[in-house]
Design a protein around this motif. Structure first.
Motif, short mmCIF file in Angstrom:
data_model
loop_
_atom_site.label_atom_id
_atom_site.label_comp_id
_atom_site.label_asym_id
_atom_site.label_seq_id
_atom_site.Cartn_x
_atom_site.Cartn_y
_atom_site.Cartn_z
N GLY A 1 -112.70 -53.32 35.58
CA GLY A 1 -114.02 -52.86 35.14
C GLY A 1 -113.95 -51.66 34.22
O GLY A 1 -114.97 -51.05 33.91
N THR A 2 -112.73 -51.27 33.77
CA THR A 2 -112.63 -50.14 32.84
C THR A 2 -113.03 -50.65 31.46
O THR A 2 -112.52 -51.68 31.01
N ASP A 3 -113.97 -49.98 30.81
CA ASP A 3 -114.26 -50.42 29.44
C ASP A 3 -114.09 -49.26 28.46
O ASP A 3 -113.97 -48.11 28.86
N GLY A 4 -114.04 -49.65 27.17
CA GLY A 4 -113.82 -48.65 26.13
C GLY A 4 -112.35 -48.36 25.95
O GLY A 4 -111.48 -49.09 26.43
N ASP B 1 -89.90 -35.82 43.25
CA ASP B 1 -89.07 -36.95 43.67
C ASP B 1 -89.42 -38.25 42.94
O ASP B 1 -89.09 -39.33 43.40
N GLY B 2 -90.13 -38.16 41.82
CA GLY B 2 -90.36 -39.39 41.05
C GLY B 2 -91.82 -39.62 40.72
O GLY B 2 -92.68 -38.77 41.00
N PRO B 3 -92.14 -40.79 40.12
CA PRO B 3 -93.52 -41.08 39.71
C PRO B 3 -94.48 -41.07 40.89
O PRO B 3 -94.19 -41.69 41.92
N ALA B 4 -95.59 -40.36 40.73
CA ALA B 4 -96.54 -40.25 41.84
C ALA B 4 -97.89 -40.84 41.48
O ALA B 4 -98.65 -41.24 42.34
N GLY B 5 -98.21 -40.89 40.15
CA GLY B 5 -99.52 -41.41 39.80
C GLY B 5 -99.71 -41.51 38.30
O GLY B 5 -98.78 -41.32 37.52
N VAL B 6 -100.95 -41.82 37.95
CA VAL B 6 -101.29 -41.98 36.54
C VAL B 6 -102.59 -41.23 36.28
O VAL B 6 -103.50 -41.26 37.11
N LEU B 7 -102.64 -40.53 35.13
CA LEU B 7 -103.90 -39.90 34.73
C LEU B 7 -104.52 -40.74 33.63
O LEU B 7 -103.84 -41.10 32.65
N LEU B 8 -105.79 -41.10 33.76
CA LEU B 8 -106.49 -41.91 32.75
C LEU B 8 -107.71 -41.16 32.25
O LEU B 8 -108.43 -40.54 33.05
N LEU B 9 -107.91 -41.22 30.96
CA LEU B 9 -109.18 -40.74 30.39
C LEU B 9 -109.80 -41.93 29.68
O LEU B 9 -109.10 -42.66 28.96
N THR B 10 -111.07 -42.16 29.89
CA THR B 10 -111.71 -43.31 29.22
C THR B 10 -112.81 -42.81 28.29
O THR B 10 -113.44 -41.78 28.57
N ALA B 11 -113.03 -43.57 27.20
CA ALA B 11 -114.10 -43.23 26.25
C ALA B 11 -114.82 -44.51 25.85
O ALA B 11 -114.17 -45.47 25.44
#
Ligand SMILES: Nc1ncnc2c1ncn2[C@@H]1O[C@H](COP(=O)(O)OP(=O)(O)OP(=O)(O)O)[C@@H](O)[C@H]1O
Length: 537
Positions: A122-125, A136-146
């Motif tokens: 459901g992410t749009d744009g 200790d490694g990858p923990a997450g993701v940061l997203l910015l939507t427009a």
């Protein structure tokens, strides 16, 4: 964090220093990621055309990516806090992307172009995405939507790269907080389960008689607990000195700190120093490693020195020093160690007499006896016996895994007239024995009381020779005899008074005329009792 793949040659950190400073401030102020992101998102609207900021947590072992925080940069709709389940291969691709430390600009979001799982449904744009890396490694993701017509440009991707550090720290703080919370819950659950096994659901709940026989004691506890003054609990063996010491601790500002009990009489004299104050490695044969003593372990809490009268003279000197200076030296140690410990001491001995004949140091006595609390023996508080018996009956049935047991009126009649030389501990043992003899289905109190008892402890000042009407050769006390004993116990407690607010009739909840006539009928020798009570006082 080193981000070699982020666009170089630009100094977004310098250009956006004020914004980044504000973001770091929010990260430091809040430990939970939803809160941090909610507060940071509006700040981003000043420099970015973003509508939403989202943090998705990667659970590599569980194969899940989940939105854990979402903030509105500008008002508008938001996707739900989605959770994506990834195949092991997809998770591997996602982790590999994180390790590349790339910032992605997803204008054309064809499924193949995206690392799997980074976008919630459901992410749009347009989307800017960057990995959040923990130690200790990858923990997450940061997203910015427009959403259109807003669009991201390259400089926005640079700024996102500068945002990854604070967001990674915010996500890590959140993880640590959750770990600590779950550890604390586990410890509390363990504590509850141990207390249940011991038969106490909660230590503070287990003070039976706080409103009756221990009322004065509890008032003293309430008065002294908030101060840091040393407390000396005086009472016969098994009368509940540790219960009182714990009550002082749980009602003090140290309640969250440790409460440690040490039985001074149970430590071999040659080890007392090292047990209490610790030792350095190699300070004596057997000191194979450095050891913290009880004082250091009780730091910020309360140390309960049970049987303090048994401390050997050398340990008395060192204890005095700790109390005076708040500092100790480990055995074999050269530097002083500071400790912040409250002392609650207890003894069943006549410490003052011990001071008199030189077995206990006078200066130490002055230090620990700042606030003495005298705990009356159980025979001086017969009013507590029924409630204590009921309390221990419940505890015994729990231990035996049987339905709840309760003493009958006859049981109570028997129990209140017994002199309890072993105090509350003996009552607990009698009830436990009664429950076992009754196969966990009933309490065989008469039988339990009739079994051979250990030799009576030295009688306390109020141990009265209660008259024992006959008829109990077989260990069973007739009801009338039990009633006579109960009345005698009430008279003892009322110091021989029949009438009045503190008289025996009020204690028994009956009219004084009725009590007098019962006494006549049952042959209770009131005059003798009065004399004995008077003599004992
Ligand atoms: N008021 C009370 N309510 C509930 N349980 C009590 C009470 N007083 C004592 N007990 C229980 O009786 C037992 C003996 O109490 P405690 O160990 O506090 O006695 P003590 O005076 O410290 O004994 P000792 O002199 O042997 O060290 C414990 O199991 C305690 O939980």
């Amino acid at each position: 964090m080193d981000n070699p793949s982020y666009p170089t040659g630009t100094r977004p950190v310098e250009r956006h220093a004020t914004l980044l400073l504000e973001i770091w401030r929010e990260v430091c102020r809040h430990l939970q990621i939803p809160e941090s992101v909610e507060l940071i998102a509006p700040l981003l609207a000043r420099r970015l055309p973003a509508d939403l900021a989202l943090v998705r947590r990667i659970d590599a072992a569980g194969g899940v990516v989940e939105t854990v925080a979402l903030g509105h940069c500008r008002p508008g709709p938001a996707p739900s806090r989605a959770r994506s389940e990834l195949t092991p291969e997809a998770m591997q691709r996602l982790i590999a992307w994180c390790h590349r430390r790339q910032v992605l600009r997803l204008a054309d979001r064809s499924a193949t172009a995206e690392p799997p799982g980074i976008l919630p449904e459901g992410t749009d744009g347009e989307v800017l995405a960057g990995p959040l890396l923990a130690a200790d490694g990858p923990a997450g993701v940061l997203l910015l939507t427009a959403r259109p017509p807003r669009q991201f440009r390259d400089e926005h991707a640079e700024l996102l790269a500068a945002l990854l550090d604070p967001f990674a720290v915010a996500l890590d703080n959140d993880r640590r907080l959750r770990e600590l919370t779950s550890l604390r819950e586990a410890v509390e659950a363990e504590n509850r389960s141990l207390l249940t096994k011991l038969g106490r659901l909660d230590i503070s709940d287990s003070i039976v008689g706080a409103e009756t026989g221990l009322r004065e004691v509890m008032e003293q506890v309430a008065r002294v607990a908030p101060s840091d003054a040393p407390v000396l609990v005086l009472g016969e063996t098994g009368s509940g000195k540790e219960v009182v010491a714990r009550a002082v601790h749980t009602r003090s500002r140290r309640a969250r700190g440790p409460f440690l009990r040490i039985n001074c009489g149970a430590i071999p004299p040659e080890l007392v120093d090292s047990e209490l104050f610790g030792h350095e490695k190699g300070s004596f044969t057997g000191a194979v490693a450095e050891r913290k003593g009880w004082f250091e372990r009780a730091d910020t809490g309360t140390l309960f020195l049970d049987e303090v009268g048994e401390l050997p003279p050398a340990a008395q000197v060192r204890l005095l020093r700790v109390l005076q200076d708040g500092q100790l030296e480990r055995v074999g140690g050269e530097r002083p160690v500071s400790v912040d410990v409250r002392i609650v001491a207890a003894t069943h001995r006549d410490l003052e007499a011990m001071v008199g004949d030189g077995r206990f140091r006078q200066d130490l006595w002055y230090r620990i006896a700042v606030f003495p609390i005298r705990l009356p023996p159980l025979r001086e508080r017969p009013a507590d016996v029924p409630a204590l018996a009921a309390h221990f009956a419940l505890r015994s049935s729990r231990r035996l895994g049987m339905p709840p047991l309760a003493p009958t009126a006859e049981d109570v009649g028997l129990l209140v007239t017994y002199p309890w030389p072993g105090n509350v501990r003996e009552l607990a043992a009698v009830i436990e024995r009664a429950a076992i003899l009754g196969d966990g289905e009933r309490l065989e109190v008469a039988l339990a009381l009739g079994t051979p008892r250990p030799p009576a402890a030295a009688p306390g000042p109020m141990a009265l020779p209660l008259s024992r009407p006959g008829g109990e050769e077989d260990g069973f006390v007739p009801l009338e005899a039990a009633m006579a004993r109960h009345i005698e116990a009430a008279l003892v407690r009322a110091r021989g008074r029949v009438e009045g607010r503190r008289g025996a009739a009020a204690l028994l909840g009956i009219n004084p005329h009725t009590l007098r006539s019962r006494m006549r009928k049952l042959g209770v020798d009131w005059k003798r009792l009065r004399r004995e009570v008077g003599a004992a006082e």
